[in-house]
Motif scaffolding. Structure first.
Motif, short mmCIF file in Angstrom:
data_model
loop_
_atom_site.label_atom_id
_atom_site.label_comp_id
_atom_site.label_asym_id
_atom_site.label_seq_id
_atom_site.Cartn_x
_atom_site.Cartn_y
_atom_site.Cartn_z
N HIS A 23 0.82 -1.21 0.00
CA HIS A 23 0.00 0.00 0.00
C HIS A 23 0.85 1.27 0.00
CE1 HIS A 23 1.20 -0.73 4.06
NE2 HIS A 23 0.59 0.34 4.53
N MET A 24 2.16 1.11 0.07
CA MET A 24 3.07 2.26 0.08
C MET A 24 3.68 2.52 -1.30
SD MET A 24 2.80 3.26 3.17
CE MET A 24 4.14 4.44 3.31
N ASN A 25 3.23 1.78 -2.32
CA ASN A 25 3.83 2.00 -3.63
C ASN A 25 3.34 3.33 -4.22
OD1 ASN A 25 1.55 1.69 -5.55
ND2 ASN A 25 1.52 -0.44 -4.92
N PRO A 26 4.12 3.95 -5.09
CA PRO A 26 3.79 5.28 -5.59
C PRO A 26 2.43 5.36 -6.30
CG PRO A 26 6.06 4.74 -6.08
CD PRO A 26 5.44 3.49 -5.53
N GLU A 27 2.06 4.30 -7.00
CA GLU A 27 0.78 4.30 -7.71
C GLU A 27 -0.39 4.43 -6.73
OE1 GLU A 27 -1.90 1.32 -10.55
OE2 GLU A 27 -0.06 0.59 -9.61
N PHE A 28 -0.31 3.69 -5.62
CA PHE A 28 -1.39 3.74 -4.65
C PHE A 28 -1.39 5.06 -3.89
CE2 PHE A 28 -3.50 2.60 -0.60
CZ PHE A 28 -4.72 2.21 -1.11
N ILE A 29 -0.23 5.55 -3.51
CA ILE A 29 -0.15 6.82 -2.79
C ILE A 29 -0.64 7.98 -3.65
CG2 ILE A 29 1.48 8.48 -1.79
CD1 ILE A 29 3.01 6.11 -0.63
N ALA A 30 -0.47 7.87 -4.97
CA ALA A 30 -1.00 8.90 -5.86
C ALA A 30 -2.52 8.95 -5.79
CB ALA A 30 -0.54 8.64 -7.29
N LEU A 31 -3.14 7.79 -5.59
CA LEU A 31 -4.60 7.74 -5.43
C LEU A 31 -5.01 8.21 -4.04
CD1 LEU A 31 -5.58 4.28 -6.98
CD2 LEU A 31 -6.20 6.54 -7.86
N ASN A 32 -4.30 7.74 -3.03
CA ASN A 32 -4.68 7.97 -1.64
C ASN A 32 -3.42 8.30 -0.83
OD1 ASN A 32 -5.36 7.78 1.05
ND2 ASN A 32 -6.30 5.77 0.92
N PRO A 33 -3.15 9.59 -0.63
CA PRO A 33 -1.94 9.97 0.11
C PRO A 33 -1.88 9.41 1.53
CG PRO A 33 -2.93 11.87 -0.99
CD PRO A 33 -3.91 10.74 -1.12
N GLN A 34 -3.05 9.06 2.07
CA GLN A 34 -3.10 8.47 3.41
C GLN A 34 -2.75 6.98 3.37
OE1 GLN A 34 -6.77 9.51 5.38
NE2 GLN A 34 -6.30 8.27 7.20
N VAL A 37 -6.52 1.34 3.38
CA VAL A 37 -7.47 0.48 2.67
C VAL A 37 -8.72 0.33 3.53
CG1 VAL A 37 -5.73 -0.76 1.35
CG2 VAL A 37 -6.35 -1.60 3.62
N PRO A 38 -9.89 0.22 2.88
CA PRO A 38 -10.10 0.19 1.44
C PRO A 38 -10.07 1.58 0.81
CG PRO A 38 -12.21 0.05 2.54
CD PRO A 38 -11.17 0.05 3.63
N THR A 39 -9.85 1.62 -0.48
CA THR A 39 -9.94 2.83 -1.28
C THR A 39 -10.80 2.51 -2.50
OG1 THR A 39 -7.81 3.70 -0.54
CG2 THR A 39 -8.65 4.50 -2.66
N LEU A 40 -11.77 3.36 -2.76
CA LEU A 40 -12.68 3.18 -3.90
C LEU A 40 -12.32 4.16 -5.00
CD1 LEU A 40 -15.48 1.93 -4.95
CD2 LEU A 40 -16.49 4.06 -4.06
N VAL A 41 -12.26 3.67 -6.24
CA VAL A 41 -12.08 4.51 -7.41
C VAL A 41 -13.30 4.35 -8.29
CG1 VAL A 41 -10.64 5.03 -9.42
CG2 VAL A 41 -9.57 4.22 -7.29
N ASP A 42 -14.04 5.44 -8.48
CA ASP A 42 -15.24 5.44 -9.33
C ASP A 42 -15.05 6.52 -10.39
OD1 ASP A 42 -17.76 5.08 -10.40
OD2 ASP A 42 -18.78 6.24 -8.84
N GLY A 43 -14.50 6.12 -11.53
CA GLY A 43 -14.16 7.11 -12.55
C GLY A 43 -13.04 8.01 -12.06
N ASP A 44 -13.31 9.30 -12.01
CA ASP A 44 -12.29 10.24 -11.54
C ASP A 44 -12.46 10.58 -10.05
OD1 ASP A 44 -14.58 11.75 -11.67
OD2 ASP A 44 -13.72 13.39 -12.85
N PHE A 45 -13.33 9.84 -9.38
CA PHE A 45 -13.60 10.09 -7.96
C PHE A 45 -12.92 9.01 -7.13
CE2 PHE A 45 -16.57 9.58 -4.24
CZ PHE A 45 -16.23 10.79 -3.61
N VAL A 46 -12.15 9.44 -6.14
CA VAL A 46 -11.44 8.51 -5.26
C VAL A 46 -11.90 8.77 -3.82
CG1 VAL A 46 -9.18 7.68 -4.45
CG2 VAL A 46 -9.44 8.51 -6.81
#
Length: 200
Positions: A23-34, A37-46
């Motif tokens: 959960h500390m990889n750059p791709e995930f942190i770009a979605l959720n700086p915190q 988990v869980p993190t939801l992605v619905d289109g452009d809404f995170v």
């Protein structure tokens, strides 16, 4: 996930191994700086945090307002129990198990277990006189609370002194779509990890 099942949303699940730090990889942190988990992605809404995710899914995809009532007072009751779950019930569970699970302590604090049972006693009282958390219909509060309490069982928390909780959990199991495949299976996966790390 119970809320998604209830509103007919198929989730594209991506699992992250927290113990490996995935959960500390750059791709995930770009979605959720915190990086929670869980993190939801619905289109452009995170969105992250499980309880607001349940509220969002029920509001956007629910066929009616049964899961998350539009009536102000009923919705406030649902929100109250979701906050109780996060701020009291699951919090006290974490205070009891996390020191051994994550911080290297060797024994569980019995005083913390008493505090957890105090919170379970409050839930037992809240459930008196009706079938589900808020009245006689399943709401997202039942989804949230049942996920927490099933996790308790996998940590060997004894519920017999909380009979309303026991009977409510049986009703949830009988009435909620996907309960076995989602709630029970998820709790058992957590339980395997807990027992392997805590020798319970």
């Amino acid at each position: 996930m119970l809320t998604a099942k209830a509103v007919g949303v198929n989730l594209n699940l991506k699992e992250y191994d927290l113990f490996k730090g995935e959960h500390m990889n750059p791709e995930f942190i770009a979605l959720n700086p915190q990086h929670t988990v869980p993190t939801l992605v619905d289109g452009d809404f995170v969105l992250w945090e499980s309880r607001p995710i349940c509220s969002y899914l029920a509001s956007k995809f629910g066929k009616d307002d049964t899961l998350y009532p539009s009536d102000l007072r009923k919705r406030a009751e649902v929100d109250k129990l979701n906050y109780f779950d996060q701020g009291t019930l699951f919090h006290r569970f974490g205070e009891y198990v996390f020191p051994v699970l994550f911080r290297g302590e060797k024994t569980f604090d019995e005083e913390k277990l008493k505090k957890l049972h105090e919170a379970l006693g409050w839930l037992n009282t809240f459930l008196s006189g009706h079938d589900f958390a808020v009245g006689n219909n399943i709401t997202i509060a039942d989804h949230v609370l049942s996920a927490t309490v099933e996790t308790f069982l996998e940590a060997n928390i004894d519920l017999k002194s909380h009979p309303n909780v026991v009977s409510w959990l049986k009703r949830c199991k009988a009435k909620m779509p996907g309960y076995e495949e989602i709630n029970i299976a998820g709790a058992k996966d957590w339980g395997k990890m807990f027992k392997s790390r805590c020798n319970k």
